[in-house]
Design a protein around this motif. Structure first.
Motif, short mmCIF file in Angstrom:
data_model
loop_
_atom_site.label_atom_id
_atom_site.label_comp_id
_atom_site.label_asym_id
_atom_site.label_seq_id
_atom_site.Cartn_x
_atom_site.Cartn_y
_atom_site.Cartn_z
N TYR B 31 -35.34 -3.91 -51.71
CA TYR B 31 -35.19 -2.71 -51.04
C TYR B 31 -33.38 -2.76 -51.38
O TYR B 31 -32.64 -4.14 -50.71
CB TYR B 31 -35.10 -2.81 -49.56
CG TYR B 31 -35.24 -2.05 -48.71
CD1 TYR B 31 -33.80 -2.21 -48.00
CD2 TYR B 31 -35.87 -1.35 -48.37
CE1 TYR B 31 -33.45 -1.39 -46.81
CE2 TYR B 31 -35.66 -0.40 -47.68
CZ TYR B 31 -34.53 -0.07 -46.80
OH TYR B 31 -34.88 0.96 -46.24
N TYR B 48 -32.02 5.42 -49.74
CA TYR B 48 -32.32 4.44 -50.05
C TYR B 48 -33.61 4.34 -51.04
O TYR B 48 -34.16 5.03 -51.62
CB TYR B 48 -33.12 3.44 -48.89
CG TYR B 48 -34.59 3.73 -48.11
CD1 TYR B 48 -34.00 5.53 -47.67
CD2 TYR B 48 -35.49 3.94 -48.38
CE1 TYR B 48 -35.35 6.59 -47.06
CE2 TYR B 48 -36.88 4.00 -48.05
CZ TYR B 48 -36.72 6.02 -47.52
OH TYR B 48 -37.87 6.12 -46.47
N ARG B 97 -39.08 -4.77 -47.18
CA ARG B 97 -38.32 -3.76 -47.10
C ARG B 97 -38.50 -2.92 -45.98
O ARG B 97 -38.92 -2.19 -44.71
CB ARG B 97 -39.90 -2.59 -47.25
CG ARG B 97 -40.53 -2.41 -49.14
CD ARG B 97 -41.95 -1.86 -49.21
NE ARG B 97 -42.22 -1.47 -50.80
CZ ARG B 97 -43.27 -1.43 -51.36
NH1 ARG B 97 -43.64 -0.77 -50.35
NH2 ARG B 97 -43.36 -1.65 -52.90
N GLY B 98 -37.13 -2.89 -45.65
CA GLY B 98 -36.44 -2.21 -44.58
C GLY B 98 -37.00 -3.36 -43.04
O GLY B 98 -36.52 -3.63 -42.57
N ARG B 99 -37.09 -4.49 -43.43
CA ARG B 99 -37.72 -5.33 -42.25
C ARG B 99 -37.17 -6.98 -42.46
O ARG B 99 -36.94 -7.66 -41.74
CB ARG B 99 -38.84 -5.54 -41.85
CG ARG B 99 -39.99 -4.49 -42.28
CD ARG B 99 -41.30 -4.58 -41.72
NE ARG B 99 -41.94 -2.55 -41.80
CZ ARG B 99 -42.95 -2.42 -41.45
NH1 ARG B 99 -44.05 -3.11 -41.25
NH2 ARG B 99 -43.45 -1.00 -41.10
N GLY B 100 -36.43 -6.52 -43.56
CA GLY B 100 -35.37 -8.57 -43.75
C GLY B 100 -33.78 -7.85 -43.56
O GLY B 100 -32.94 -7.05 -43.66
N GLU B 101 -33.46 -9.22 -42.87
CA GLU B 101 -32.27 -8.75 -43.03
C GLU B 101 -31.14 -8.56 -44.31
O GLU B 101 -31.54 -8.05 -44.97
CB GLU B 101 -31.76 -10.18 -43.36
CG GLU B 101 -30.01 -10.69 -43.73
CD GLU B 101 -29.59 -12.23 -42.99
OE1 GLU B 101 -30.24 -13.17 -43.39
OE2 GLU B 101 -28.35 -12.16 -43.61
N GLN B 102 -30.60 -7.69 -43.88
CA GLN B 102 -29.65 -6.42 -44.94
C GLN B 102 -28.29 -7.03 -44.93
O GLN B 102 -27.68 -7.72 -44.51
CB GLN B 102 -29.15 -4.84 -44.24
CG GLN B 102 -30.63 -4.37 -43.51
CD GLN B 102 -31.61 -3.96 -44.57
OE1 GLN B 102 -30.40 -2.88 -45.77
NE2 GLN B 102 -32.69 -4.04 -44.57
N PHE B 104 -24.87 -6.54 -46.93
CA PHE B 104 -23.79 -5.19 -47.22
C PHE B 104 -22.65 -5.95 -47.84
O PHE B 104 -22.70 -7.28 -47.81
CB PHE B 104 -23.31 -5.34 -45.80
CG PHE B 104 -24.11 -4.66 -44.86
CD1 PHE B 104 -24.89 -5.39 -44.37
CD2 PHE B 104 -24.17 -3.51 -45.03
CE1 PHE B 104 -25.56 -4.26 -43.01
CE2 PHE B 104 -24.77 -2.15 -44.05
CZ PHE B 104 -25.84 -2.34 -43.01
#
Lengths: 109, 113
Positions: B31, B48, B97-102, B104
């Motif tokens: 992701y 995204y 998919r959008g639910r893990g630590e991002q 940056f």
């Protein structure tokens, strides 16, 4: 649609507590919390998944009320290092993470 | 691991010019996403991707294109730069998919004159 954070800004003295709120108009699968220092990238704090859990580490914790589509971040006995802008991010099932406008937290000695 | 890298760090463009902001990650994350940050507006999702070959629009996609030919890279293209695109751009990646630590990247500060 961006979640709404409140308050927009908070000024505290070291040792005081703070609560930052995040609300969404959509049903949520997860809520993320990040902190950003000036001139730097956001840094992950925690994720809360659907199920109404509460998480925390050290003196920072958060709750997630999926029925109300709301989350709150609690900072206890704030330290100078807690200063920065806090963002909540919400995921409403479309596999995309959308962030709020941020809450600026200033801790004074 | 280098994590998420972005180039360039700073860029000045003239109105109408095009350019590509580069983003790469070495964590084998599926992701990836692009955000822009403007004062008082928070982080707004541009585009995204949930995997190589798959992209989708975020909240503010107009004026930007993306492609994802490999897992590692997710470039953002500005087709015809406008002053309204002056901003700080962050790339992020996550294992989920959008639910893990991002994670940056350090950001690219873009000024369009």
């Amino acid at each position: 649609q961006q979640p709404v954070q409140s308050p927009q800004a908070v000024i505290l003295r070291e040792g005081e507590d703070a609560v930052i709120n995040c609300s969404s108009s959509k049903a949520l699968y997860s809520v993320h919390w990040y902190r950003q220092k000036h001139g730097e990238a956001p840094v992950f704090l925690m994720i809360l998944l659907k199920g109404g859990e509460q998480k925390g580490h050290d003196k920072i914790s958060a709750s997630f009320n999926e029925k109300k589509q709301q989350s709150s971040l609690y900072l206890t006995a704030s330290q100078l290092s807690y200063s920065g802008t806090y963002f909540c991010g919400t995921e409403a099932g479309a596999q995309k993470l959308v962030f709020g406008q941020g809450t600026r937290l200033t801790i004074n000695p | 691991n280098a994590g998420v890298t972005q180039t360039p760090k700073f860029q000045v463009l003239k109105t109408g010019q095009s350019m590509t902001l580069q983003c790469a990650q070495d964590m084998n994350h599926e992701y990836m996403s692009w955000y822009r940050q403007d004062p008082g507006m928070g982080l707004r999702l541009i585009h995204y991707s949930v995997g190589a070959g798959i992209t989708d629009q975020g909240e503010v996609p107009n004026g930007y294109n993306v492609s994802r030919s490999t897992t590692e890279d997710f470039p953002l293209r500005l087709l015809s730069a406008a002053p309204s695109q002056t901003s700080v751009y962050f790339c992020a990646s996550s294992y989920s998919r959008g639910r893990g630590e991002q994670y940056f990247g350090p950001g690219t500060r873009l000024t369009v004159t």
